[in-house]
Design a protein around this motif. Structure first.
Motif, PDB file in Angstrom:
ATOM      1  N   TRP A   9     -72.867  38.145  18.558  1.00  0.00           N
ATOM      2  CA  TRP A   9     -72.508  39.276  19.808  1.00  0.00           C
ATOM      3  C   TRP A   9     -73.504  39.459  20.817  1.00  0.00           C
ATOM      4  CZ3 TRP A   9     -74.034  44.294  21.254  1.00  0.00           C
ATOM      5  CH2 TRP A   9     -73.066  45.144  21.835  1.00  0.00           C
ATOM      6  N   ASN A  89     -62.939  36.592  23.678  1.00  0.00           N
ATOM      7  CA  ASN A  89     -62.811  38.017  23.087  1.00  0.00           C
ATOM      8  C   ASN A  89     -64.139  38.620  22.427  1.00  0.00           C
ATOM      9  OD1 ASN A  89     -59.774  37.033  22.991  1.00  0.00           O
ATOM     10  ND2 ASN A  89     -60.109  39.106  24.102  1.00  0.00           N
ATOM     11  N   ASN A  90     -64.316  39.884  22.157  1.00  0.00           N
ATOM     12  CA  ASN A  90     -65.455  40.254  21.496  1.00  0.00           C
ATOM     13  C   ASN A  90     -64.505  41.284  20.474  1.00  0.00           C
ATOM     14  OD1 ASN A  90     -68.645  40.203  21.327  1.00  0.00           O
ATOM     15  ND2 ASN A  90     -67.691  42.003  20.275  1.00  0.00           N
ATOM     16  N   TYR A  92     -65.418  42.169  16.319  1.00  0.00           N
ATOM     17  CA  TYR A  92     -66.227  41.445  15.235  1.00  0.00           C
ATOM     18  C   TYR A  92     -65.374  41.893  13.990  1.00  0.00           C
ATOM     19  CZ  TYR A  92     -70.727  40.223  16.814  1.00  0.00           C
ATOM     20  OH  TYR A  92     -71.615  39.327  16.958  1.00  0.00           O
ATOM     21  N   GLU A  93     -64.409  42.374  14.047  1.00  0.00           N
ATOM     22  CA  GLU A  93     -63.584  42.690  12.644  1.00  0.00           C
ATOM     23  C   GLU A  93     -62.718  41.101  12.613  1.00  0.00           C
ATOM     24  OE1 GLU A  93     -63.851  44.757  15.237  1.00  0.00           O
ATOM     25  OE2 GLU A  93     -63.464  46.731  14.502  1.00  0.00           O
ATOM     26  N   THR A 181     -61.961  52.680  14.873  1.00  0.00           N
ATOM     27  CA  THR A 181     -61.017  51.614  14.896  1.00  0.00           C
ATOM     28  C   THR A 181     -60.758  51.714  13.252  1.00  0.00           C
ATOM     29  OG1 THR A 181     -62.421  50.433  16.228  1.00  0.00           O
ATOM     30  CG2 THR A 181     -60.860  49.175  14.668  1.00  0.00           C
ATOM     31  N   ASN A 229     -57.085  41.610  22.075  1.00  0.00           N
ATOM     32  CA  ASN A 229     -57.614  42.639  22.973  1.00  0.00           C
ATOM     33  C   ASN A 229     -57.716  44.276  22.470  1.00  0.00           C
ATOM     34  OD1 ASN A 229     -56.457  40.100  24.855  1.00  0.00           O
ATOM     35  ND2 ASN A 229     -58.315  41.088  25.598  1.00  0.00           N
ATOM     36  N   ARG A 234     -56.558  50.779  22.898  1.00  0.00           N
ATOM     37  CA  ARG A 234     -57.949  50.821  22.921  1.00  0.00           C
ATOM     38  C   ARG A 234     -58.620  51.342  24.443  1.00  0.00           C
ATOM     39  NH1 ARG A 234     -59.750  45.475  25.609  1.00  0.00           N
ATOM     40  NH2 ARG A 234     -61.757  45.900  25.605  1.00  0.00           N
ATOM     41  N   SER A 245     -65.919  50.174  24.818  1.00  0.00           N
ATOM     42  CA  SER A 245     -64.514  50.047  24.868  1.00  0.00           C
ATOM     43  C   SER A 245     -63.758  49.688  23.497  1.00  0.00           C
ATOM     44  CB  SER A 245     -64.024  49.333  26.004  1.00  0.00           C
ATOM     45  OG  SER A 245     -64.432  48.078  25.967  1.00  0.00           O
ATOM     46  N   LYS A 247     -61.655  49.025  20.394  1.00  0.00           N
ATOM     47  CA  LYS A 247     -60.457  48.625  20.027  1.00  0.00           C
ATOM     48  C   LYS A 247     -59.630  49.210  19.043  1.00  0.00           C
ATOM     49  CE  LYS A 247     -61.380  43.887  22.013  1.00  0.00           C
ATOM     50  NZ  LYS A 247     -61.755  42.611  21.847  1.00  0.00           N
TER      51      LYS A 247
HETATM   52  N1  LIG Z   1     -63.262  47.530  17.081  1.00  0.00           N
HETATM   53  C1  LIG Z   1     -64.017  46.783  18.088  1.00  0.00           C
HETATM   54  N2  LIG Z   1     -63.944  47.212  19.341  1.00  0.00           N
HETATM   55  C2  LIG Z   1     -64.644  46.523  20.166  1.00  0.00           C
HETATM   56  C3  LIG Z   1     -65.460  45.220  19.811  1.00  0.00           C
HETATM   57  C4  LIG Z   1     -65.284  45.077  18.402  1.00  0.00           C
HETATM   58  O1  LIG Z   1     -66.266  44.043  18.012  1.00  0.00           O
HETATM   59  N3  LIG Z   1     -64.597  45.863  17.839  1.00  0.00           N
HETATM   60  N4  LIG Z   1     -66.169  44.799  20.789  1.00  0.00           N
HETATM   61  C5  LIG Z   1     -66.583  45.504  21.957  1.00  0.00           C
HETATM   62  C6  LIG Z   1     -67.131  44.572  23.280  1.00  0.00           C
HETATM   63  S1  LIG Z   1     -68.869  44.321  22.950  1.00  0.00           S
HETATM   64  C7  LIG Z   1     -66.657  44.321  24.145  1.00  0.00           C
HETATM   65  S2  LIG Z   1     -67.176  43.350  25.499  1.00  0.00           S
HETATM   66  C8  LIG Z   1     -64.944  44.340  24.480  1.00  0.00           C
HETATM   67  C9  LIG Z   1     -64.426  43.026  24.499  1.00  0.00           C
HETATM   68  O2  LIG Z   1     -62.718  43.246  24.728  1.00  0.00           O
HETATM   69  P1  LIG Z   1     -61.972  42.090  24.964  1.00  0.00           P
HETATM   70  O3  LIG Z   1     -61.911  41.137  23.861  1.00  0.00           O
HETATM   71  O4  LIG Z   1     -60.764  42.533  25.540  1.00  0.00           O
HETATM   72  O5  LIG Z   1     -62.758  41.344  26.406  1.00  0.00           O
HETATM   73  O6  LIG Z   1     -64.439  45.131  23.115  1.00  0.00           O
HETATM   74  C10 LIG Z   1     -65.315  46.254  22.642  1.00  0.00           C
HETATM   75  N5  LIG Z   1     -64.658  46.737  21.602  1.00  0.00           N
END
Ligand SMILES: Nc1nc2c(c(=O)[nH]1)N[C@H]1C(S)=C(S)[C@@H](COP(=O)(O)O)O[C@H]1N2
Ligand SMILES: [Mo]
Length: 326
Positions: A9, A89-90, A92-93, A181, A229, A234, A245, A247
């Protein structure tokens, strides 16, 4: 921390898998005559990327979209093509790289229970579909700037976070809103990486949480939220780096203690509480002066507060001694 963690990341943009790789794969499939199968999100293809919306039969909220557009929020650039924002997408889960959209289809979005607890008049739990009945959905076009220096511009559907705060009725002592989360390694294999501090947590001050811009997104591109997403709900705080932000939220806790977020726990010297976008404050390992627009590879200068200063800058006038921009 003694364990040497490889954090994909945090890779510099130049080291990360360029999104053009996904692009090329799609072109190859199209050339093979597999383009339409791919578009339907066939997960069995060797490198199929599921960018179709969540199947309506598994998502009872599908009929709520599209929501009426709120014209107050405009973009200074074209919207990012859905095929990019739903395949890069990011989350990590589901893994440490950006190609997790297939893996994330394991996320079970019903039943989905949301807990509201801590410093509130009365703690409560409710199902996502009950929550959706209590709020007014709208569509907003927002920019999103990841701390890694890529960005996108997307049409979120959802409701203002301040409406959820009003529902929760926090007591006067509440200073922060902490969001959490889900934690369930059986549907999120990434959570088996024991060296990460699961569950993912994020937080805002009450002033930030009730700012007009703070938004709970439950859909995008006129349909309910794709799993990758962050379905079914989120956060979107477009003036802050993307890691704020959070998720797939299951809990909103009101507290007088400043939350320590997932990334802050892992590396407080690089990821702080405030994380407001500022092109003039570099990340310790890379510049934040410009960003790569998802899709075409074009670079654009990054704007202070990601361009949202008129809405948010005044909240920080009396906090100049804080580390506001990391
Ligand atoms: N639970 C959770 N939320 C998360 C993340 C994550 O790894 N786990 N990554 C964050 C990061 S670093 C970013 S840039 C955005 C990416 O959202 P997207 O995949 O919808 O672009 O989610 C964020 N929310
Ligand atoms: Mo990010």
């Amino acid at each position: 921390m003694l364990i040497k963690v490889k954090r994909g990341w945090e890779m510099r943009e130049s080291e990360a898998t360029p999104e053009s790789v996904f692009h090329d794969r799609r072109d190859v499939l199209k050339a093979m005559g597999l383009g339409t199968i791919l578009a339907a999100g066939a997960g069995s293809l060797p490198f199929g990327q599921a960018f179709a919306a969540t199947a309506p039969e598994t998502d009872p909220s599908a009929g709520l979209y599209p929501a009426k557009k709120n014209d107050k929020y405009t973009l200074d650039r074209p919207m990012t093509d859905e095929k990019f924002s739903t395949t890069y997408n990011n989350f990590y889960e589901y893994g440490e790289d950006k190609g997790i959209s297939d893996a994330a289809q394991k996320l079970k979005i019903r039943p989905w229970t949301i807990e509201i607890d801590g410093m509130v008049e009365k703690p409560m739990t409710m199902g996502i579909d009950d929550l959706l009945k209590k709020v007014q959905l709208e569509e907003r076009l927002y920019r999103h700037r990841c701390v890694e220096a890529w960005s996108m511009a997307v049409p979120w559907s959802g409701f203002p976070l301040k409406d959820l705060v009003a529902l929760a009725k926090p007591t006067s002592g509440a200073k922060y809103l902490q969001m959490t989360t889900f934690k369930d390694p059986s549907m999120a294999p990434g959570q088996k990486m024991f060296w990460y501090p699961w569950p993912y947590i994020e937080g805002l001050t009450m002033e930030e949480a009730t700012n007009d811009l703070a938004f709970i997104a439950t859909g995008m591109y006129g349909h309910s939220m794709p799993k990758q997403n962050g379905a079914p709900l989120r956060l979107a705080t477009p003036w802050k780096y993307g890691f704020k932000s959070i998720k797939s939220i299951v809990k909103f806790s009101f507290t007088d203690k400043r939350p320590v977020s997932y990334w802050e726990k892992l590396n407080a010297s690089e990821y702080g509480f405030w994380a407001n976008v500022n092109p003039e404050v570099p990340h310790p390992r890379w510049s934040q002066a410009s960003e790569r627009i998802l899709g075409g590879g074009e670079r654009k200068p990054t704007l202070p507060w990601n361009g949202y200063g008129e809405y948010v800058a005044s909240m920080y006038d009396n906090l100049k001694s804080e580390r506001l921009f990391a």
